[in-house]
Design a protein around this motif. Structure first.
Motif, PDB file in Angstrom:
ATOM      1  N   LEU A  33     -36.650 -14.379  37.004  1.00  0.00           N
ATOM      2  CA  LEU A  33     -36.925 -13.408  38.063  1.00  0.00           C
ATOM      3  C   LEU A  33     -37.938 -13.919  39.087  1.00  0.00           C
ATOM      4  CD1 LEU A  33     -36.526 -10.479  39.127  1.00  0.00           C
ATOM      5  CD2 LEU A  33     -38.315  -9.777  37.541  1.00  0.00           C
ATOM      6  N   CYS A  34     -38.989 -14.588  38.651  1.00  0.00           N
ATOM      7  CA  CYS A  34     -40.023 -15.030  39.592  1.00  0.00           C
ATOM      8  C   CYS A  34     -39.683 -16.373  40.235  1.00  0.00           C
ATOM      9  CB  CYS A  34     -41.382 -15.095  38.899  1.00  0.00           C
ATOM     10  SG  CYS A  34     -41.630 -16.516  37.814  1.00  0.00           S
ATOM     11  N   GLY A  35     -38.691 -17.076  39.699  1.00  0.00           N
ATOM     12  CA  GLY A  35     -38.260 -18.342  40.282  1.00  0.00           C
ATOM     13  C   GLY A  35     -39.043 -19.552  39.811  1.00  0.00           C
ATOM     14  N   ALA A  36     -40.010 -19.370  38.910  1.00  0.00           N
ATOM     15  CA  ALA A  36     -40.803 -20.506  38.427  1.00  0.00           C
ATOM     16  C   ALA A  36     -39.946 -21.478  37.608  1.00  0.00           C
ATOM     17  CB  ALA A  36     -41.979 -20.016  37.578  1.00  0.00           C
ATOM     18  N   VAL A  37     -38.934 -20.940  36.910  1.00  0.00           N
ATOM     19  CA  VAL A  37     -38.105 -21.772  36.043  1.00  0.00           C
ATOM     20  C   VAL A  37     -36.680 -21.825  36.586  1.00  0.00           C
ATOM     21  CG1 VAL A  37     -37.288 -22.163  33.692  1.00  0.00           C
ATOM     22  CG2 VAL A  37     -39.481 -20.998  34.066  1.00  0.00           C
ATOM     23  N   CYS A  38     -36.164 -23.044  36.743  1.00  0.00           N
ATOM     24  CA  CYS A  38     -34.784 -23.237  37.178  1.00  0.00           C
ATOM     25  C   CYS A  38     -34.131 -24.245  36.244  1.00  0.00           C
ATOM     26  CB  CYS A  38     -34.721 -23.776  38.608  1.00  0.00           C
ATOM     27  SG  CYS A  38     -35.519 -22.705  39.824  1.00  0.00           S
ATOM     28  N   PHE A  39     -32.836 -24.062  36.030  1.00  0.00           N
ATOM     29  CA  PHE A  39     -32.104 -24.972  35.154  1.00  0.00           C
ATOM     30  C   PHE A  39     -30.663 -25.065  35.613  1.00  0.00           C
ATOM     31  CE2 PHE A  39     -31.594 -20.733  33.395  1.00  0.00           C
ATOM     32  CZ  PHE A  39     -30.259 -20.686  33.049  1.00  0.00           C
ATOM     33  N   GLU A  40     -29.958 -26.047  35.082  1.00  0.00           N
ATOM     34  CA  GLU A  40     -28.517 -26.097  35.302  1.00  0.00           C
ATOM     35  C   GLU A  40     -27.803 -26.423  34.001  1.00  0.00           C
ATOM     36  OE1 GLU A  40     -28.564 -28.890  38.724  1.00  0.00           O
ATOM     37  OE2 GLU A  40     -27.882 -30.400  37.275  1.00  0.00           O
ATOM     38  N   VAL A  41     -26.595 -25.912  33.889  1.00  0.00           N
ATOM     39  CA  VAL A  41     -25.752 -26.128  32.715  1.00  0.00           C
ATOM     40  C   VAL A  41     -24.339 -26.429  33.194  1.00  0.00           C
ATOM     41  CG1 VAL A  41     -27.072 -24.636  31.128  1.00  0.00           C
ATOM     42  CG2 VAL A  41     -25.266 -23.650  32.532  1.00  0.00           C
ATOM     43  N   ASP A  42     -23.564 -27.110  32.357  1.00  0.00           N
ATOM     44  CA  ASP A  42     -22.143 -27.262  32.639  1.00  0.00           C
ATOM     45  C   ASP A  42     -21.444 -25.953  32.297  1.00  0.00           C
ATOM     46  OD1 ASP A  42     -22.517 -29.920  33.352  1.00  0.00           O
ATOM     47  OD2 ASP A  42     -22.153 -30.640  31.307  1.00  0.00           O
ATOM     48  N   ASP A  43     -20.437 -25.617  33.071  1.00  0.00           N
ATOM     49  CA  ASP A  43     -19.682 -24.382  32.847  1.00  0.00           C
ATOM     50  C   ASP A  43     -18.746 -24.579  31.659  1.00  0.00           C
ATOM     51  OD1 ASP A  43     -18.227 -22.093  32.911  1.00  0.00           O
ATOM     52  OD2 ASP A  43     -17.606 -22.271  35.001  1.00  0.00           O
ATOM     53  N   ASN A  44     -19.340 -24.517  30.479  1.00  0.00           N
ATOM     54  CA  ASN A  44     -18.599 -24.804  29.251  1.00  0.00           C
ATOM     55  C   ASN A  44     -19.086 -23.849  28.153  1.00  0.00           C
ATOM     56  OD1 ASN A  44     -17.121 -26.072  27.233  1.00  0.00           O
ATOM     57  ND2 ASN A  44     -18.688 -27.619  26.872  1.00  0.00           N
ATOM     58  N   PHE A  45     -18.712 -22.581  28.303  1.00  0.00           N
ATOM     59  CA  PHE A  45     -19.167 -21.550  27.369  1.00  0.00           C
ATOM     60  C   PHE A  45     -18.042 -21.187  26.411  1.00  0.00           C
ATOM     61  CE2 PHE A  45     -21.591 -20.785  31.356  1.00  0.00           C
ATOM     62  CZ  PHE A  45     -22.835 -21.175  30.877  1.00  0.00           C
ATOM     63  N   GLN A  46     -18.350 -21.208  25.107  1.00  0.00           N
ATOM     64  CA  GLN A  46     -17.330 -20.907  24.090  1.00  0.00           C
ATOM     65  C   GLN A  46     -17.322 -19.424  23.706  1.00  0.00           C
ATOM     66  OE1 GLN A  46     -19.717 -23.629  22.942  1.00  0.00           O
ATOM     67  NE2 GLN A  46     -18.488 -25.062  24.136  1.00  0.00           N
ATOM     68  N   GLN A  47     -18.501 -18.803  23.739  1.00  0.00           N
ATOM     69  CA  GLN A  47     -18.594 -17.399  23.327  1.00  0.00           C
ATOM     70  C   GLN A  47     -19.531 -16.665  24.260  1.00  0.00           C
ATOM     71  OE1 GLN A  47     -19.610 -16.588  19.160  1.00  0.00           O
ATOM     72  NE2 GLN A  47     -19.223 -18.741  18.698  1.00  0.00           N
ATOM     73  N   LEU A  48     -19.242 -15.371  24.440  1.00  0.00           N
ATOM     74  CA  LEU A  48     -20.191 -14.452  25.066  1.00  0.00           C
ATOM     75  C   LEU A  48     -20.358 -13.295  24.093  1.00  0.00           C
ATOM     76  CD1 LEU A  48     -21.967 -13.174  27.225  1.00  0.00           C
ATOM     77  CD2 LEU A  48     -19.908 -12.453  28.430  1.00  0.00           C
ATOM     78  N   ASN A  49     -21.519 -13.243  23.465  1.00  0.00           N
ATOM     79  CA  ASN A  49     -21.790 -12.189  22.493  1.00  0.00           C
ATOM     80  C   ASN A  49     -22.741 -11.166  23.089  1.00  0.00           C
ATOM     81  OD1 ASN A  49     -20.217 -13.195  20.378  1.00  0.00           O
ATOM     82  ND2 ASN A  49     -21.819 -14.632  19.784  1.00  0.00           N
ATOM     83  N   LEU A  50     -22.243  -9.931  23.215  1.00  0.00           N
ATOM     84  CA  LEU A  50     -23.112  -8.826  23.569  1.00  0.00           C
ATOM     85  C   LEU A  50     -23.664  -8.321  22.245  1.00  0.00           C
ATOM     86  CD1 LEU A  50     -20.926  -6.969  26.214  1.00  0.00           C
ATOM     87  CD2 LEU A  50     -22.313  -9.013  26.475  1.00  0.00           C
ATOM     88  N   CYS A  51     -24.920  -8.673  21.964  1.00  0.00           N
ATOM     89  CA  CYS A  51     -25.480  -8.377  20.641  1.00  0.00           C
ATOM     90  C   CYS A  51     -26.305  -7.099  20.689  1.00  0.00           C
ATOM     91  CB  CYS A  51     -26.321  -9.535  20.118  1.00  0.00           C
ATOM     92  SG  CYS A  51     -26.827  -9.222  18.404  1.00  0.00           S
ATOM     93  N   HIS A  52     -25.829  -6.121  19.925  1.00  0.00           N
ATOM     94  CA  HIS A  52     -26.438  -4.785  19.904  1.00  0.00           C
ATOM     95  C   HIS A  52     -27.426  -4.622  18.756  1.00  0.00           C
ATOM     96  CE1 HIS A  52     -23.566  -2.915  22.852  1.00  0.00           C
ATOM     97  NE2 HIS A  52     -22.854  -3.961  22.493  1.00  0.00           N
TER      98      HIS A  52
END
Ligand SMILES: [Zn+2]
Ligand SMILES: [Zn+2]
Length: 135
Positions: A9-28
């Motif tokens: 949110l504050c922009g202090a941390v930036c990163f990049e990743v390859d678009d290679n996602f196997q799962q999206l878990n909405l963990c409740h």
């Protein structure tokens, strides 16, 4: 493969990743509700080496819940969730909400620990849709 950037949110941390996602878990689960302060975590899973910190890595703080395979990482300036490698070392967890653009990889999406979902969640997903903050 496409590269996707992310930032807190504050922009202090930036990163990049390859678009290679196997799962999206909405963990409740109860722990994810506490860690996010919200209904669920939205965790993308990718390979553990798939992260390049481009700015502010020193602001990333990791938290490991003692005795459990539950971790979290966040920006020490603004508290946004940030990527971390799972305790097992098998996956990099990327919070979907800190990505700067949409991903094109096609992860399996699941709502997990559904039985632990917040008792207000069912009413919330059926609630009125309003374009901005209500008057
Ligand atoms: Zn921040
Ligand atoms: Zn959880």
């Amino acid at each position: 493969m496409k590269t996707i950037t992310g930032s807190c949110l504050c922009g202090a941390v930036c990163f990049e990743v390859d678009d290679n996602f196997q799962q999206l878990n909405l963990c409740h689960c109860d722990q994810c509700q506490r860690a996010t302060g919200s209904a669920h975590a939205s965790n993308l899973f990718t390979d553990p080496g798939n992260i390049r910190w481009t700015e502010g890595k020193e602001y990333v703080k990791r938290f490991d819940l003692p005795g459990r395979d539950i971790s979290n990482a966040f920006c020490t300036e603004c508290g946004s969730g940030l990527p971390y490698v799972s305790k097992t070392g098998k996956s990099l967890i990327v919070q979907a909400g800190v990505l700067n653009e949409a991903f094109a990889s096609n992860p399996t999406v699941r709502n997990i620990f559904w039985s632990e979902r917040a008792d207000w969640y069912d009413a919330a997903i059926d609630a009125e849709h309003v374009a901005a903050f209500p008057e």
